[in-house]
Design a protein around this motif. Structure first.
Motif, PDB file in Angstrom:
ATOM      1  N   GLY A 154       0.807  -1.210   0.000  1.00  0.00           N
ATOM      2  CA  GLY A 154       0.000   0.000   0.000  1.00  0.00           C
ATOM      3  C   GLY A 154       0.844   1.265   0.000  1.00  0.00           C
ATOM      4  O   GLY A 154       2.064   1.247  -0.139  1.00  0.00           O
ATOM      5  N   THR A 155       0.171   2.374   0.190  1.00  0.00           N
ATOM      6  CA  THR A 155       0.827   3.676   0.133  1.00  0.00           C
ATOM      7  C   THR A 155       1.671   3.903   1.376  1.00  0.00           C
ATOM      8  O   THR A 155       1.368   3.404   2.457  1.00  0.00           O
ATOM      9  N   SER A 156       2.725   4.676   1.216  1.00  0.00           N
ATOM     10  CA  SER A 156       3.572   4.995   2.352  1.00  0.00           C
ATOM     11  C   SER A 156       3.489   6.471   2.721  1.00  0.00           C
ATOM     12  O   SER A 156       4.283   6.961   3.512  1.00  0.00           O
ATOM     13  N   ASN A 157       2.546   7.206   2.143  1.00  0.00           N
ATOM     14  CA  ASN A 157       2.396   8.616   2.491  1.00  0.00           C
ATOM     15  C   ASN A 157       1.849   8.766   3.909  1.00  0.00           C
ATOM     16  O   ASN A 157       0.902   8.088   4.296  1.00  0.00           O
ATOM     17  N   ARG A 158       2.445   9.663   4.661  1.00  0.00           N
ATOM     18  CA  ARG A 158       2.071   9.838   6.062  1.00  0.00           C
ATOM     19  C   ARG A 158       2.109  11.321   6.398  1.00  0.00           C
ATOM     20  O   ARG A 158       3.076  12.013   6.104  1.00  0.00           O
ATOM     21  N   ASN A 159       1.031  11.828   6.996  1.00  0.00           N
ATOM     22  CA  ASN A 159       0.986  13.231   7.372  1.00  0.00           C
ATOM     23  C   ASN A 159       1.937  13.512   8.530  1.00  0.00           C
ATOM     24  O   ASN A 159       2.092  12.689   9.426  1.00  0.00           O
ATOM     25  N   LEU A 160       2.546  14.678   8.496  1.00  0.00           N
ATOM     26  CA  LEU A 160       3.360  15.140   9.610  1.00  0.00           C
ATOM     27  C   LEU A 160       2.466  15.941  10.548  1.00  0.00           C
ATOM     28  O   LEU A 160       1.701  16.794  10.103  1.00  0.00           O
ATOM     29  N   PHE A 161       2.562  15.646  11.845  1.00  0.00           N
ATOM     30  CA  PHE A 161       1.822  16.443  12.810  1.00  0.00           C
ATOM     31  C   PHE A 161       2.595  17.732  13.064  1.00  0.00           C
ATOM     32  O   PHE A 161       3.643  17.730  13.699  1.00  0.00           O
ATOM     33  N   VAL A 162       2.066  18.824  12.547  1.00  0.00           N
ATOM     34  CA  VAL A 162       2.766  20.109  12.610  1.00  0.00           C
ATOM     35  C   VAL A 162       1.889  21.119  13.332  1.00  0.00           C
ATOM     36  O   VAL A 162       0.697  21.230  13.063  1.00  0.00           O
ATOM     37  N   ILE A 163       2.481  21.830  14.271  1.00  0.00           N
ATOM     38  CA  ILE A 163       1.811  22.942  14.940  1.00  0.00           C
ATOM     39  C   ILE A 163       2.238  24.229  14.246  1.00  0.00           C
ATOM     40  O   ILE A 163       3.427  24.496  14.092  1.00  0.00           O
ATOM     41  N   THR A 164       1.261  25.017  13.826  1.00  0.00           N
ATOM     42  CA  THR A 164       1.547  26.272  13.120  1.00  0.00           C
ATOM     43  C   THR A 164       1.366  27.442  14.065  1.00  0.00           C
ATOM     44  O   THR A 164       0.307  27.626  14.642  1.00  0.00           O
ATOM     45  N   ASP A 165       2.416  28.211  14.251  1.00  0.00           N
ATOM     46  CA  ASP A 165       2.354  29.433  15.047  1.00  0.00           C
ATOM     47  C   ASP A 165       2.173  30.617  14.101  1.00  0.00           C
ATOM     48  O   ASP A 165       2.892  30.740  13.113  1.00  0.00           O
ATOM     49  N   LYS A 166       1.195  31.465  14.415  1.00  0.00           N
ATOM     50  CA  LYS A 166       0.915  32.614  13.553  1.00  0.00           C
ATOM     51  C   LYS A 166       0.944  33.899  14.367  1.00  0.00           C
ATOM     52  O   LYS A 166       0.726  33.889  15.582  1.00  0.00           O
ATOM     53  N   ASP A 167       1.217  35.000  13.675  1.00  0.00           N
ATOM     54  CA  ASP A 167       1.174  36.290  14.345  1.00  0.00           C
ATOM     55  C   ASP A 167      -0.253  36.833  14.297  1.00  0.00           C
ATOM     56  O   ASP A 167      -1.179  36.164  13.832  1.00  0.00           O
TER      57      ASP A 167
END
Length: 416
Positions: A154-167
Motif C-alpha cells: 500500500g501507500t507509504s504517504n504519512r501526514n506530519l503532525f505540525v503545529i503552526t504558530d501565527k502572528d
C-alpha cells in the motif's frame, strides 16, 4: 494566536520542560543546564521542544524554520542530553512512553507536509535498540497495551503532525513538529491517502505479529478495542488480535465505555454487544451515541430513548431531541418544547417556544457548590421566560431572559 520570534542572534535559547535548555550557538544547537554550562556541545541542526522525557534532534537538515528540518538525519535525546536513539533515520515520529516510530528511506515534503517512501519500525528508547525493524509500509503509534497497527504494502504517504504558530495578522512565523502521541490522536489524521491499499495487522513492541494482516482499513484502539474494515464491511477487534465482531456491517460505532455498538445492516440499526449478540431488532433509521448511559434513536421522523441494555425508556415520540446533560434533555413535540429526565419522565411540560440545548449550561448555579442541581430558562410564546430546576421545580415566571445588576431579580432566583 501565539507569536513566535525567530532567532536572529548568534546565540538564542528556548525554555522547555526539562532542566536542560536547547541553545543555539552560531548555526548549531546544543544543551545547557540551569547554570549556563554547556552539557551537550552544539552539534545539532535542530532540537525539538521537550514536553516530556524525550525530544527529537536533527543533523544536516535544511531548516525552513528553527523546528522544521526537512532533510538530514533524525534521532532522539532524553532530558539529560543522552542520545537514546541514534541520529540515523529519515524521520522519528509519534513518541509514546519509551517507544518511537522510526523511518528509513523516506522523504519529507514541505509543500503538503507529508513523509513519503521508506519503511517504518519501532525504537526502544530505554534499551536503545530497534525492536521492530523498518520493514512496514506504515505504523500506528504504540499504545498503552504495547501494540500497534502495522501495514504491509500500500501507500507509504504519512501526514506530519505540525503545529503552526501565527502572528496577529495570521502570517505563519513558525512550524513545529508534534512529536508526542496525544489523547485526541486519530488514525485517519495520520495517513494522507485512502487506506484501501495494502493490508493491516497488529504487532507487539517485541516485533511479534499477533494478528493476520487481513484488514483494509483500521482505527485507533480505544479502551482495548478498534473498529476495522475488510472490503468496506466493518467489525471490531481487540488489542490481542481477536475478532470480536465480524466485518459484516455497513456502519458500526466504537464500543467505548459501554461495551455495546450501534450496527447497521440494510439501512437499519440495531444495538449489539461486544460478542455480536443483538440487544435490539434492526429497526432504527438513525441513532446517536450514548451519553450518560442513554442514546436517542429514531424510527421514521420520531425520536425515542434507549439504555445500554437496549431497553426503550421512551418510545419514539418526539420530533426533535437534544443531548442528555446532567440527567435531563430538552425535547420537542407538536412544535413545543419541554424537558425529560433520563428515566423518560416529562418533568417540564411541552408548552414552550425555546430553551438552551444543554439544560443548565452556563446558567445560575446553586449556592451550594457541591450540588449537582442547576436552572434554565424556557421562553414562552409571549416572549417572557420561566425558570426551572432540572427536576421540574418552577422558580420564577414571566421574567426577562437576561438579568442585569440593577434588575429586581425574582427572590426565588436569589434564594437559589
Amino acid at each position: 494566536m501565539k507569536k513566535v520570534i525567530l532567532m536572529l542572534l548568534a546565540m538564542a535559547s528556548i525554555g522547555v520542560y526539562a532542566e536542560l535548555t536547547p541553545v543555539k550557538v552560531k548555526k548549531l544547537w546544543g544543551l545547557q543546564d540551569e547554570n549556563g554550562t554547556m552539557v551537550v556541545a552544539p552539534t545539532y541542526t535542530s532540537i525539538g521542544e521537550f514536553s516530556g522525557q524525550y525530544t527529537w534532534v536533527n543533523k544536516g537538515g535544511n531548516c525552513i524554520y528553527e523546528q522544521f528540518p526537512i532533510s538530514g538525519k533524525w534521532g532522539v535525546i532524553d532530558d539529560e542530553g543522552n542520545e537514546v536513539c541514534p541520529v540515523e533515520y529519515e524521520y522519528v515520529d509519534l513518541c509514546y512512553g519509551d517507544y518511537v516510530n522510526v523511518n528509513r528511506g523516506g522523504v519529507i515534503n514541505m509543500d503538503n507536509r507529508t513523509i513519503s517512501g521508506g519503511l517504518w519500525g519501532i525504537y526502544d528508547l530505554v534499551n536503545k535498540k530497534e525492536v521492530v525493524p523498518c520493514v512496514y509500509t506504515q505504523l500506528g503509534p504504540v499504545n498503552s497495551n504495547g501494540v500497534c497497527w502495522a501495514q504491509k504494502g500500500g501507500t507509504s504517504n504519512r501526514n506530519l503532525f505540525v503545529i503552526t504558530d501565527k502572528d496577529q495578522k495570521g502570517n505563519i512565523v513558525n512550524l513545529r513538529y508534534q512529536f508526542y502521541y496525544y489523547n485526541r490522536f486519530q488514525m485517519k489524521d495520520l495517513f494522507a491517502r485512502h487506506r484501501d491499499e495494502g493490508k493491516w495487522g497488529i504487532i507487539a513492541v517485541d516485533g511479534q505479529e499477533i494478528s493476520d494482516f487481513r484488514f483494509t482499513k483500521v482505527n485507533e484502539f480505544i479502551n482495548g478495542y478498534a473498529v476495522v474494515s475488510i472490503a468496506r464491511k466493518l467489525g471490531v477487534i481487540d488489542s490481542n488480535g481477536h475478532q470480536l465482531i465480524p466485518c459484516e456491517y455497513m456502519d458500526i460505532t466504537h464500543p467505548l465505555h459501554w461495551g455495546v455498538c450501534w450496527a447497521r445492516k440494510e439501512g437499519k440499526y440495531a444495538l449489539i454487544n461486544i460478542n455480536n449478540q443483538e440487544l435490539t431488532p434492526y429497526q432504527y433509521d438513525a441513532v446517536r451515541g450514548f451519553s450518560e448511559g442513554k442514546a436517542w434513536i429514531r424510527i421514521g421522523e420520531l425520536f425515542g430513548l434507549v439504555d445500554t441494555a437496549g431497553i426503550e425508556i421512551i418510545k419514539p415520540t418526539y420530533q426533535k431531541v437534544y443531548p442528555l446533560y446532567n440527567g435531563s434533555a430538552p425535547v420537542m413535540g407538536d412544535d413545543k418544547i419541554g424537558l425529560v429526565n433520563q428515566d423518560g419522565v416529562e418533568v417540564i411540560p411541552l408548552i414552550y417556544a425555546q430553551t438552551a440545548p444543554l439544560f443548565g449550561e452556563n446558567q445560575f448555579r446553586p449556592l451550594n457548590k457541591y450540588s449537582s442541581n442547576s436552572i434554565q430558562w424556557f421562553r414562552k410564546f409571549d416572549k417572557t421566560f420561566d425558570w426551572y430546576t432540572h427536576e421540574g421545580e418552577l422558580l420564577a415566571t414571566d421574567t426577562k431572559k437576561e438579568f442585569n445588576i440593577n434588575d429586581s431579580i425574582p427572590s426565588a432566583l436569589w434564594d437559589y
